[in-house]
Design a protein around this motif. Structure first.
Motif, PDB file in Angstrom:
ATOM      1  N   THR A  10      -3.156  -1.555  -2.830  1.00 50.32           N
ATOM      2  CA  THR A  10      -2.243  -0.560  -3.628  1.00 50.32           C
ATOM      3  C   THR A  10      -2.075   0.523  -2.958  1.00 50.32           C
ATOM      4  N   GLY A  11      -1.037   1.075  -3.132  1.00 54.79           N
ATOM      5  CA  GLY A  11      -0.432   2.091  -2.275  1.00 54.79           C
ATOM      6  C   GLY A  11       0.791   2.071  -1.729  1.00 54.79           C
ATOM      7  N   GLY A  12       0.808   2.789  -0.998  1.00 56.12           N
ATOM      8  CA  GLY A  12       1.592   3.711   0.432  1.00 56.12           C
ATOM      9  C   GLY A  12       1.341   2.142   1.726  1.00 56.12           C
ATOM     10  N   LEU A  13       1.861   1.713   2.592  1.00 59.31           N
ATOM     11  CA  LEU A  13       1.146   2.172   3.475  1.00 59.31           C
ATOM     12  C   LEU A  13       0.370   1.871   4.352  1.00 59.31           C
ATOM     13  N   LYS A  14       0.393   3.350   4.701  1.00 62.82           N
ATOM     14  CA  LYS A  14      -0.512   4.284   4.905  1.00 62.82           C
ATOM     15  C   LYS A  14      -1.852   4.910   4.666  1.00 62.82           C
ATOM     16  N   ASP A  15      -1.620   4.758   3.215  1.00 56.97           N
ATOM     17  CA  ASP A  15      -2.380   5.443   2.532  1.00 56.97           C
ATOM     18  C   ASP A  15      -2.883   4.217   1.424  1.00 56.97           C
ATOM     19  N   GLY A  16      -2.675   3.592   1.416  1.00 60.55           N
ATOM     20  CA  GLY A  16      -3.284   1.989   0.321  1.00 60.55           C
ATOM     21  C   GLY A  16      -4.200   1.360   0.739  1.00 60.55           C
ATOM     22  N   LYS A  17      -5.107   0.734   0.217  1.00 59.52           N
ATOM     23  CA  LYS A  17      -6.065  -0.286   0.486  1.00 59.52           C
ATOM     24  C   LYS A  17      -6.130  -1.339  -0.520  1.00 59.52           C
ATOM     25  N   GLY A  18      -6.745  -1.897   0.666  1.00 62.57           N
ATOM     26  CA  GLY A  18      -6.390  -3.826  -0.533  1.00 62.57           C
ATOM     27  C   GLY A  18      -7.336  -4.425  -0.199  1.00 62.57           C
ATOM     28  N   SER A  29     -13.954  -8.902  -1.811  1.00 66.66           N
ATOM     29  CA  SER A  29     -13.564  -7.929  -2.120  1.00 66.66           C
ATOM     30  C   SER A  29     -13.594  -7.504  -0.543  1.00 66.66           C
ATOM     31  N   ALA A  30     -13.251  -8.083   0.441  1.00 66.50           N
ATOM     32  CA  ALA A  30     -13.604  -8.183   1.395  1.00 66.50           C
ATOM     33  C   ALA A  30     -11.974  -6.960   1.684  1.00 66.50           C
ATOM     34  N   ALA A  31     -12.567  -5.214   2.246  1.00 64.85           N
ATOM     35  CA  ALA A  31     -11.213  -4.342   2.176  1.00 64.85           C
ATOM     36  C   ALA A  31     -10.981  -4.289   3.400  1.00 64.85           C
ATOM     37  N   TYR A  32      -9.088  -4.072   3.200  1.00 66.06           N
ATOM     38  CA  TYR A  32      -8.649  -3.613   4.649  1.00 66.06           C
ATOM     39  C   TYR A  32      -8.049  -2.517   4.069  1.00 66.06           C
ATOM     40  N   THR A  33      -7.411  -1.756   4.936  1.00 69.88           N
ATOM     41  CA  THR A  33      -6.760  -0.360   5.451  1.00 69.88           C
ATOM     42  C   THR A  33      -5.184  -0.323   6.751  1.00 69.88           C
ATOM     43  N   PHE A  34      -4.828   0.492   6.630  1.00 70.31           N
ATOM     44  CA  PHE A  34      -3.916   0.448   7.430  1.00 70.31           C
ATOM     45  C   PHE A  34      -4.194   1.028   9.073  1.00 70.31           C
ATOM     46  N   LYS A  35      -5.580   2.010   8.827  1.00 65.02           N
ATOM     47  CA  LYS A  35      -6.529   2.093   9.994  1.00 65.02           C
ATOM     48  C   LYS A  35      -7.716   1.159  10.316  1.00 65.02           C
TER      49      LYS A  35
END
Length: 141
Positions: A10-18, A29-35
């Motif tokens: 959900t959201g954009g590449l750099k500010d989103g999350k998955g 629900s293993a979270a991942y983000t751009f960071k």
């Protein structure tokens, strides 16, 4: 045989999350983000999961080959390091390095190295990846 996993972003590449989930619930629900993927932040990412899959697959393949040779292993430990690099046209997994050690009673180093090479070539995850796959294999005493 088929297995499934899902990912929702959900959201954009750099500010989103998955989050990623597996059918078996090994991941929930293993979270991942751009960071977590590109900046080393705490958390998982797709490449880490590929590394885990490759390490597990290779270890099982090596166990099979050693067992067929009459030298069943007591223990195999494999660490897979996946390299993600920016290339022309985007990012790519360019290499995987497998570092394995095993305790295999009755097996000499030549037999172990031969089995490890066969396992690297025959592992289904190795076959899937188009990356360069290198390996160090140590037989424990």
């Amino acid at each position: 045989m088929q297995n499934k996993a899902t990912a929702v972003w959900t959201g954009g590449l750099k500010d989103g999350k998955g989050e990623m989930n597996t059918r078996s619930a090994a991941l929930r629900s293993a979270a991942y983000t751009f960071k977590t993927r590109f900046e080393g932040a705490e958390g998982t990412n797709p490449e880490e999961l590929i590394a885990a899959a490759h390490a597990g697959c290779f270890s099982m393949a090596l166990s099979k080959i050693l067992g067929e040779a009459g030298t069943a292993p007591e223990r195999i430990q494999t660490e897979a390091t996946v390299t993600l690099e920016q290339q022309e046209g985007g990012f790519a997994i360019t290499k995987v390095h497998l570092n394995t050690s095993a305790k295999v009673p009755g097996c000499d180093d030549a037999g172990f190295q031969d089995a490890a090479g066969k396992a690297k070539a025959g592992c289904p995850v190795s076959k899937l990846l188009k990356a360069e796959i290198t390996m160090d294999a140590q037989l424990e005493s």
